[in-house]
Scaffold this active site. Structure first.
Site, PDB file in Angstrom:
ATOM      1  N   CYS A   1      37.028  44.048  47.395  1.00  8.31           N
ATOM      2  CA  CYS A   1      36.961  44.564  46.326  1.00  8.31           C
ATOM      3  C   CYS A   1      38.112  44.017  45.595  1.00  8.31           C
ATOM      4  CB  CYS A   1      36.808  46.067  46.377  1.00  8.31           C
ATOM      5  SG  CYS A   1      36.863  47.135  44.644  1.00  8.31           S
TER       6      CYS A   1
ATOM      7  N   CYS B   1      34.068  44.656  38.004  1.00 11.48           N
ATOM      8  CA  CYS B   1      34.082  44.511  39.353  1.00 11.48           C
ATOM      9  C   CYS B   1      34.903  43.196  39.397  1.00 11.48           C
ATOM     10  CB  CYS B   1      32.638  44.000  39.798  1.00 11.48           C
ATOM     11  SG  CYS B   1      32.465  43.353  41.512  1.00 11.48           S
TER      12      CYS B   1
END
Length: 326
Positions: A77, A226
């Site tokens: 991430c 994201c």
């Protein structure tokens, strides 16, 4: 159990950061999943896209594990790594560190502010894999670069890559953004094309050096941003000739803006720099009883950093409204 945590975000992609290095927590895998389901629920007081567990590493300055709000574990991430990078840099009093993630040990360093008053960090996004088996994606070819997959869409072309999270990227016009939700939900429900789900990003070029990215994130749904998707989208636009390798690209998203730069190594492999904020919202201490899903707030200290980030959000929205969505 008592748990201390920090609510933080990168580009509006928000997390609960739990420090296992300092506090010596010993969570089971089931407890990590249950904590994510309980604390990240948007109907709870804490609601977040996931939990960042920061632990000790035998080969790096720290180790990051990421659990999504649905209890699943993500291999990487980018937005979360910036937050972990800031936390560990401050903890160890360093400007540059290495963080162990599921698939790679990645460099993080403090960077010049992307916007006034915003703690800014640059993280390395790698490895980059183009083999569709790495997603996995079940189609009758080894790679997919800007091609139509009839079982997904008869009109939109997609590029598939893992960084190492799996991504499908489509270059679209603003009016085609309306097609994203149904398509992404199909690919993240029971399906034969991407059986493990996939992050689906629609990318609108603004001009050379500027793009807009909206992502339906696997295990989460639509998020403000994201990090790995913005990185994968940047590389994709460079490979398609819309932007230049090595150049810094402004990447706008529903949560604000980051900067990315795609690089090609001598061995032909790629990596991407992701540069953006790492903002703290509050510190809290909780008493959590997982057996009955009970959470009691023992203490909470709100911080003032978000005000500066909101200025970036306003700037980004005004720019998009005057250009892309005019």
């Amino acid at each position: 159990m008592e748990i201390q945590l920090t609510k933080c975000h990168g580009s509006g992609n928000d997390f609960l950061l739990i420090d296992e290095m300092t506090h010596g927590y010993t969570f089971t895998e089931e407890e990590r999943r249950d904590l994510s389901l309980l604390l990240c629920d948007r109907d709870s007081e804490f609601g977040a896209d996931g939990i960042l567990f920061v632990g000790s590493s035998d080969k790096a300055d720290a180790k990051m594990r990421v659990f999504n709000s649905d209890g699943s574990e993500a291999s990487m991430c980018g937005n979360g790594l910036r937050c972990v990078g800031r936390y560990v840099c401050e903890l160890l009093n360093k400007d540059e560190i290495i963080v162990e993630t599921m698939k790679a040990d990645l460099k993080v360093n403090q960077e010049q502010e992307i916007y006034e008053g915003l703690p800014t960090y640059k993280v390395e996004i790698s490895p980059v894999l183009f083999d569709v088996d790495s997603l996995p994606m079940n189609i009758d070819q080894e790679t997919l670069q800007n091609e139509i997959v009839p079982s997904i869409s008869d009109t939109l072309s997609f590029t598939a890559l893992a960084v190492p999270n799996p991504h499908l990227i489509s270059i679209v016009t603003p009016d085609q953004l309306a097609l994203q939700e149904e398509m992404a939900k199909k690919l993240n429900g029971p399906n034969e094309i991407c059986p493990d789900g996939v992050n689906v990003s629609f990318v609108c070029p603004i001009k050379e050096g500027e793009i807009y990215v909206r992502t339906f994130e696997r295990g989460v749904g639509f998020t403000n941003a994201c990090g790995t998707a913005m990185s994968a989208s940047t590389l994709t636009t460079c490979l398609l000739g819309l932007n230049q390798m090595e150049a810094v690209i402004d990447v706008y998203n529903p949560g604000g803006k980051v900067r990315c730069a795609a690089h090609k190594k001598a061995d032909g492999s790629y990596f991407i720099d992701l540069i953006g904020n790492a903002t703290y919202l509050y510190h809290a201490k909780l008493d959590v009883e997982l057996s009955n899903s009970n959470v009691k707030i023992l203490s909470k200290a709100d911080l003032e950093e978000q005000a500066n980030y909101e200025k970036l959000e306003v700037h980004a929205k005004e720019y998009l409204d005057s250009t892309l969505f005019a």
